[in-house]
Design a protein around this motif. Structure first.
Motif, PDB file in Angstrom:
ATOM      1  N   HIS A  54       0.831  -1.214   0.000  1.00 15.57           N
ATOM      2  CA  HIS A  54       0.000   0.000   0.000  1.00 15.57           C
ATOM      3  C   HIS A  54       0.862   1.258   0.000  1.00 15.57           C
ATOM      4  O   HIS A  54       2.043   1.223   0.300  1.00 15.57           O
ATOM      5  CB  HIS A  54      -0.930   0.003   1.214  1.00 15.57           C
ATOM      6  CG  HIS A  54      -0.203  -0.065   2.518  1.00 15.57           C
ATOM      7  ND1 HIS A  54       0.146  -1.263   3.125  1.00 15.57           N
ATOM      8  CD2 HIS A  54       0.272   0.906   3.335  1.00 15.57           C
ATOM      9  CE1 HIS A  54       0.791  -1.011   4.244  1.00 15.57           C
ATOM     10  NE2 HIS A  54       0.892   0.296   4.401  1.00 15.57           N
ATOM     11  N   ARG A  55       0.205   2.364  -0.339  1.00 12.05           N
ATOM     12  CA  ARG A  55       0.829   3.692  -0.299  1.00 12.05           C
ATOM     13  C   ARG A  55      -0.020   4.578   0.601  1.00 12.05           C
ATOM     14  O   ARG A  55      -1.257   4.580   0.500  1.00 12.05           O
ATOM     15  CB  ARG A  55       0.890   4.294  -1.705  1.00 12.05           C
ATOM     16  CG  ARG A  55       1.535   5.687  -1.754  1.00 12.05           C
ATOM     17  CD  ARG A  55       1.455   6.334  -3.142  1.00 12.05           C
ATOM     18  NE  ARG A  55       2.036   5.471  -4.156  1.00 12.05           N
ATOM     19  CZ  ARG A  55       1.392   5.051  -5.252  1.00 12.05           C
ATOM     20  NH1 ARG A  55       0.153   5.429  -5.477  1.00 12.05           N
ATOM     21  NH2 ARG A  55       1.985   4.262  -6.108  1.00 12.05           N
ATOM     22  N   PRO A  91       5.334   9.162   6.523  1.00  8.92           N
ATOM     23  CA  PRO A  91       4.915  10.362   5.795  1.00  8.92           C
ATOM     24  C   PRO A  91       3.971  10.042   4.640  1.00  8.92           C
ATOM     25  O   PRO A  91       3.971   8.931   4.112  1.00  8.92           O
ATOM     26  CB  PRO A  91       6.231  10.946   5.282  1.00  8.92           C
ATOM     27  CG  PRO A  91       7.215   9.850   5.338  1.00  8.92           C
ATOM     28  CD  PRO A  91       6.768   8.882   6.370  1.00  8.92           C
ATOM     29  N   SER A  92       3.201  11.042   4.250  1.00  3.24           N
ATOM     30  CA  SER A  92       2.320  10.891   3.100  1.00  3.24           C
ATOM     31  C   SER A  92       3.148  10.519   1.880  1.00  3.24           C
ATOM     32  O   SER A  92       4.217  11.080   1.646  1.00  3.24           O
ATOM     33  CB  SER A  92       1.588  12.210   2.850  1.00  3.24           C
ATOM     34  OG  SER A  92       0.672  12.051   1.799  1.00  3.24           O
ATOM     35  N   GLY A  93       2.663   9.539   1.113  1.00  3.39           N
ATOM     36  CA  GLY A  93       3.346   9.119  -0.099  1.00  3.39           C
ATOM     37  C   GLY A  93       4.241   7.914   0.090  1.00  3.39           C
ATOM     38  O   GLY A  93       4.674   7.304  -0.888  1.00  3.39           O
ATOM     39  N   VAL A  94       4.534   7.548   1.335  1.00  5.63           N
ATOM     40  CA  VAL A  94       5.426   6.417   1.565  1.00  5.63           C
ATOM     41  C   VAL A  94       4.756   5.118   1.090  1.00  5.63           C
ATOM     42  O   VAL A  94       3.540   4.955   1.200  1.00  5.63           O
ATOM     43  CB  VAL A  94       5.849   6.340   3.056  1.00  5.63           C
ATOM     44  CG1 VAL A  94       4.729   5.806   3.936  1.00  5.63           C
ATOM     45  CG2 VAL A  94       7.100   5.505   3.217  1.00  5.63           C
ATOM     46  N   VAL A  95       5.564   4.233   0.504  1.00  3.40           N
ATOM     47  CA  VAL A  95       5.070   2.945   0.024  1.00  3.40           C
ATOM     48  C   VAL A  95       5.564   1.845   0.957  1.00  3.40           C
ATOM     49  O   VAL A  95       6.752   1.805   1.298  1.00  3.40           O
ATOM     50  CB  VAL A  95       5.558   2.665  -1.418  1.00  3.40           C
ATOM     51  CG1 VAL A  95       5.204   1.237  -1.836  1.00  3.40           C
ATOM     52  CG2 VAL A  95       4.948   3.672  -2.385  1.00  3.40           C
ATOM     53  N   HIS A  96       4.644   0.980   1.353  1.00  2.00           N
ATOM     54  CA  HIS A  96       4.993  -0.180   2.170  1.00  2.00           C
ATOM     55  C   HIS A  96       4.660  -1.433   1.367  1.00  2.00           C
ATOM     56  O   HIS A  96       3.518  -1.855   1.303  1.00  2.00           O
ATOM     57  CB  HIS A  96       4.230  -0.151   3.499  1.00  2.00           C
ATOM     58  CG  HIS A  96       4.709   0.936   4.408  1.00  2.00           C
ATOM     59  ND1 HIS A  96       3.873   1.729   5.141  1.00  2.00           N
ATOM     60  CD2 HIS A  96       5.968   1.361   4.660  1.00  2.00           C
ATOM     61  CE1 HIS A  96       4.612   2.609   5.830  1.00  2.00           C
ATOM     62  NE2 HIS A  96       5.866   2.399   5.551  1.00  2.00           N
ATOM     63  N   ASP A  97       5.694  -1.985   0.736  1.00  2.00           N
ATOM     64  CA  ASP A  97       5.460  -3.179  -0.088  1.00  2.00           C
ATOM     65  C   ASP A  97       5.362  -4.424   0.770  1.00  2.00           C
ATOM     66  O   ASP A  97       4.800  -5.428   0.336  1.00  2.00           O
ATOM     67  CB  ASP A  97       6.546  -3.317  -1.167  1.00  2.00           C
ATOM     68  CG  ASP A  97       7.947  -3.242  -0.590  1.00  2.00           C
ATOM     69  OD1 ASP A  97       8.101  -3.006   0.628  1.00  2.00           O
ATOM     70  OD2 ASP A  97       8.893  -3.416  -1.370  1.00  2.00           O
ATOM     71  N   GLY A 113      -5.797  10.605   6.497  1.00  2.00           N
ATOM     72  CA  GLY A 113      -6.201  10.469   5.103  1.00  2.00           C
ATOM     73  C   GLY A 113      -6.263   9.002   4.717  1.00  2.00           C
ATOM     74  O   GLY A 113      -6.080   8.122   5.552  1.00  2.00           O
ATOM     75  N   PRO A 114      -6.510   8.733   3.443  1.00  2.00           N
ATOM     76  CA  PRO A 114      -6.677   7.348   2.995  1.00  2.00           C
ATOM     77  C   PRO A 114      -5.352   6.616   2.785  1.00  2.00           C
ATOM     78  O   PRO A 114      -4.272   7.215   2.778  1.00  2.00           O
ATOM     79  CB  PRO A 114      -7.406   7.492   1.648  1.00  2.00           C
ATOM     80  CG  PRO A 114      -7.679   8.930   1.451  1.00  2.00           C
ATOM     81  CD  PRO A 114      -6.812   9.692   2.385  1.00  2.00           C
TER      82      PRO A 114
END
Ligand code: ZN
Length: 144
Positions: A54-55, A91-97, A113-114
């Motif tokens: 998710h991001r 932080p906003s925009g971070v990706v957790h694969d 936020g979402p």
């Protein structure tokens, strides 16, 4: 629980039902805000469970209550291994694969936020916002 509180919010969290979030992961919904899109939960993750990639579309914060969370493969793979008592800011925009739980874990989490779930190519497959989370929780809680 209310989406647009105009006064103090108090939640006896231990009395809330656990509702399934994804396989092996349940949550208690503490608060959502229609105004800001914030949502606050406690996640309970079984050993062997994980979050889908998710991001974050808004920043998030967590406080580990019990267990261990391996973010981006954990510290051994250059990510983060969070233990009980640890705090994290995402932080906003971070990706957790990859976010995995090798033991039973609980943590407090709030996101401003979402969250967008993504496929292997980074394309958005689902967006989880406060409204959807509230729907999932109310449906699950009424079935409990
Ligand atoms: Zn994340």
């Amino acid at each position: 629980m209310t989406a647009e509180a105009r006064s103090d919010v108090y939640v006896a969290a231990e009395q809330l039902p656990w509702v399934e979030f994804s396989p092996g992961i349940a949550f208690r919904l503490l608060r959502v805000s229609a105004e800001t899109g914030d949502w606050t939960v406690i996640f309970r993750c079984d050993a062997g469970s994980s979050f889908a990639p998710h991001r974050h579309l808004g920043p998030g914060e967590y406080l580990m209550l019990a267990g261990k969370m391996e973010v981006r493969g954990g510290a051994a793979a250059g990510g983060v291994t969070a233990h009980a008592g640890d705090y994290g800011y995402e932080p906003s925009g971070v990706v957790h694969d990859s976010t995995c739980f090798t033991e039973a874990t609980r943590f407090y989490f709030t996101n401003r936020g979402p969250i967008a779930f993504i496929d292997d190519a980074g394309r958005v497959t689902d967006v989880l916002d406060w409204r959807l989370l509230l729907q999932i929780y109310e449906k699950g809680a009424s079935a409990a």
